[in-house]
Design a protein around this motif. Structure first.
Motif, PDB file in Angstrom:
ATOM      1  N   GLN A  83       0.819  -1.211   0.000  1.00 32.42           N
ATOM      2  CA  GLN A  83       0.000   0.000   0.000  1.00 32.42           C
ATOM      3  C   GLN A  83       0.853   1.261   0.000  1.00 32.42           C
ATOM      4  O   GLN A  83       0.615   2.217   0.725  1.00 32.42           O
ATOM      5  CB  GLN A  83      -0.967  -0.016   1.194  1.00 32.42           C
ATOM      6  CG  GLN A  83      -1.876  -1.217   1.176  1.00 32.42           C
ATOM      7  CD  GLN A  83      -2.887  -1.225   2.293  1.00 32.42           C
ATOM      8  OE1 GLN A  83      -3.030  -0.273   3.046  1.00 32.42           O
ATOM      9  NE2 GLN A  83      -3.619  -2.312   2.400  1.00 32.42           N
ATOM     10  N   GLN A  84       1.880   1.236  -0.864  1.00 34.81           N
ATOM     11  CA  GLN A  84       2.827   2.338  -0.974  1.00 34.81           C
ATOM     12  C   GLN A  84       3.223   2.553  -2.429  1.00 34.81           C
ATOM     13  O   GLN A  84       3.289   1.591  -3.195  1.00 34.81           O
ATOM     14  CB  GLN A  84       4.109   2.005  -0.180  1.00 34.81           C
ATOM     15  CG  GLN A  84       3.886   1.873   1.292  1.00 34.81           C
ATOM     16  CD  GLN A  84       5.113   1.374   2.022  1.00 34.81           C
ATOM     17  OE1 GLN A  84       5.135   0.229   2.451  1.00 34.81           O
ATOM     18  NE2 GLN A  84       6.118   2.220   2.167  1.00 34.81           N
ATOM     19  N   ILE A 102      -6.042   0.991  -3.606  1.00 32.60           N
ATOM     20  CA  ILE A 102      -5.859   1.463  -2.237  1.00 32.60           C
ATOM     21  C   ILE A 102      -6.092   2.965  -2.195  1.00 32.60           C
ATOM     22  O   ILE A 102      -5.511   3.705  -2.996  1.00 32.60           O
ATOM     23  CB  ILE A 102      -4.404   1.180  -1.751  1.00 32.60           C
ATOM     24  CG1 ILE A 102      -4.005  -0.280  -1.967  1.00 32.60           C
ATOM     25  CG2 ILE A 102      -4.190   1.635  -0.326  1.00 32.60           C
ATOM     26  CD1 ILE A 102      -4.767  -1.281  -1.156  1.00 32.60           C
ATOM     27  N   ASN A 105      -2.992   7.257   1.318  1.00 32.04           N
ATOM     28  CA  ASN A 105      -2.634   7.147   2.731  1.00 32.04           C
ATOM     29  C   ASN A 105      -1.323   7.889   2.968  1.00 32.04           C
ATOM     30  O   ASN A 105      -0.799   8.529   2.063  1.00 32.04           O
ATOM     31  CB  ASN A 105      -2.537   5.672   3.159  1.00 32.04           C
ATOM     32  CG  ASN A 105      -1.489   4.900   2.375  1.00 32.04           C
ATOM     33  OD1 ASN A 105      -0.380   5.383   2.138  1.00 32.04           O
ATOM     34  ND2 ASN A 105      -1.827   3.688   1.964  1.00 32.04           N
ATOM     35  N   ARG A 106      -0.784   7.804   4.144  1.00 31.30           N
ATOM     36  CA  ARG A 106       0.450   8.521   4.483  1.00 31.30           C
ATOM     37  C   ARG A 106       1.701   7.649   4.381  1.00 31.30           C
ATOM     38  O   ARG A 106       2.771   8.050   4.833  1.00 31.30           O
ATOM     39  CB  ARG A 106       0.341   9.107   5.887  1.00 31.30           C
ATOM     40  CG  ARG A 106      -0.713  10.185   6.005  1.00 31.30           C
ATOM     41  CD  ARG A 106      -0.655  10.792   7.399  1.00 31.30           C
ATOM     42  NE  ARG A 106      -1.474  11.970   7.492  1.00 31.30           N
ATOM     43  CZ  ARG A 106      -1.056  13.199   7.239  1.00 31.30           C
ATOM     44  NH1 ARG A 106       0.181  13.413   6.849  1.00 31.30           N
ATOM     45  NH2 ARG A 106      -1.872  14.219   7.363  1.00 31.30           N
ATOM     46  N   ASN A 107       1.603   6.472   3.810  1.00 35.01           N
ATOM     47  CA  ASN A 107       2.760   5.587   3.688  1.00 35.01           C
ATOM     48  C   ASN A 107       3.807   6.216   2.765  1.00 35.01           C
ATOM     49  O   ASN A 107       3.471   6.746   1.719  1.00 35.01           O
ATOM     50  CB  ASN A 107       2.351   4.219   3.135  1.00 35.01           C
ATOM     51  CG  ASN A 107       1.487   3.443   4.101  1.00 35.01           C
ATOM     52  OD1 ASN A 107       1.427   3.756   5.287  1.00 35.01           O
ATOM     53  ND2 ASN A 107       0.804   2.433   3.596  1.00 35.01           N
ATOM     54  N   SER A 147      -8.264   5.244  -5.766  1.00 36.93           N
ATOM     55  CA  SER A 147      -6.801   5.305  -5.922  1.00 36.93           C
ATOM     56  C   SER A 147      -6.319   6.485  -6.750  1.00 36.93           C
ATOM     57  O   SER A 147      -5.130   6.793  -6.749  1.00 36.93           O
ATOM     58  CB  SER A 147      -6.297   4.019  -6.570  1.00 36.93           C
ATOM     59  OG  SER A 147      -6.519   2.936  -5.735  1.00 36.93           O
ATOM     60  N   TRP A 150      -3.666   9.290  -5.713  1.00 34.26           N
ATOM     61  CA  TRP A 150      -2.221   9.046  -5.602  1.00 34.26           C
ATOM     62  C   TRP A 150      -1.437   9.894  -6.611  1.00 34.26           C
ATOM     63  O   TRP A 150      -0.370  10.416  -6.295  1.00 34.26           O
ATOM     64  CB  TRP A 150      -1.908   7.566  -5.837  1.00 34.26           C
ATOM     65  CG  TRP A 150      -2.194   6.674  -4.680  1.00 34.26           C
ATOM     66  CD1 TRP A 150      -3.251   5.829  -4.536  1.00 34.26           C
ATOM     67  CD2 TRP A 150      -1.400   6.524  -3.504  1.00 34.26           C
ATOM     68  NE1 TRP A 150      -3.170   5.158  -3.343  1.00 34.26           N
ATOM     69  CE2 TRP A 150      -2.037   5.564  -2.688  1.00 34.26           C
ATOM     70  CE3 TRP A 150      -0.211   7.090  -3.059  1.00 34.26           C
ATOM     71  CZ2 TRP A 150      -1.535   5.159  -1.460  1.00 34.26           C
ATOM     72  CZ3 TRP A 150       0.296   6.693  -1.834  1.00 34.26           C
ATOM     73  CH2 TRP A 150      -0.359   5.750  -1.051  1.00 34.26           C
TER      74      TRP A 150
END
Length: 182
Positions: A83-84, A102, A105-107, A147, A150
């Motif tokens: 998930q990155q 996904i 997120n903050r990954n 997604s 991103w």
């Protein structure tokens, strides 16, 4: 020992490089859970999918070349499994892979390079806002609505990367022209 690709992922996500068997299992599980998705993505469909399953099924010590991680084949799977975002650099092909199912997120990104002359992957720690390679072609066609955000994280950084590549190409073109005139 042939596990360097999986070791670089371990290091990039903050684990010891000795966790490479765990990394292989995580990628294997991602492939199994979303089999129909990956079979559809790969140019060689089922054949390439089965090769990736085979590659990830190695748990003990040094491995032969047929168990080495290959890029760009593993790019999407790594991005989704962890998930990155994934930034891959090599002499001939540099690409960014974004998770395709996904939400944002903050990954942090996973970044690594392949050194062709040594047939070796190395982990890279990128500074904030450093230029990154373009997103692999076709990502927008396969990603879910959740997604799509991103891409916004990398638009400017990709533009800087492309500009740097264009400048380098122009420089090399000029150098070759001057050598031809001598």
């Amino acid at each position: 020992d042939g596990n360097c690709g999986f070791r670089t992922i371990a290091v990039s996500i903050g684990k010891p490089e000795e966790c490479w068997p765990e990394i292989r299992k995580i990628i294997y599980n991602e492939l199994c859970i979303r089999k129909s998705h990956y079979v559809q993505l790969f140019p060689e469909k089922e054949k390439e999918y089965n090769e990736m399953l085979y590659i990830t099924q190695w748990e003990a010590g040094s491995c032969s070349k047929d168990h080495w991680m290959s890029m760009p084949s593993f790019g999407y799977t790594i991005a989704n499994a962890f998930q990155q975002p994934v930034h891959y650099f090599s002499k001939y092909t540099s690409l960014t892979f974004l998770p395709d199912n996904i939400p944002l997120n903050r990954n942090t990104s996973i970044a690594f390079a392949y050194i062709l002359e040594r047939q070796h992957f190395i982990a890279i720690k990128l500074k904030p806002n450093v230029p990154v390679p373009p997103i692999i072609s076709g990502w927008e066609d396969i990603c879910s609505e959740k997604s799509k955000l991103w891409k916004n994280l990398f638009v400017e950084r990709i533009a800087h990367f492309k500009k740097g590549c264009e400048e380098e190409y122009k420089y090399l073109e000029k150098e070759n022209l001057e050598y031809a005139l001598v």
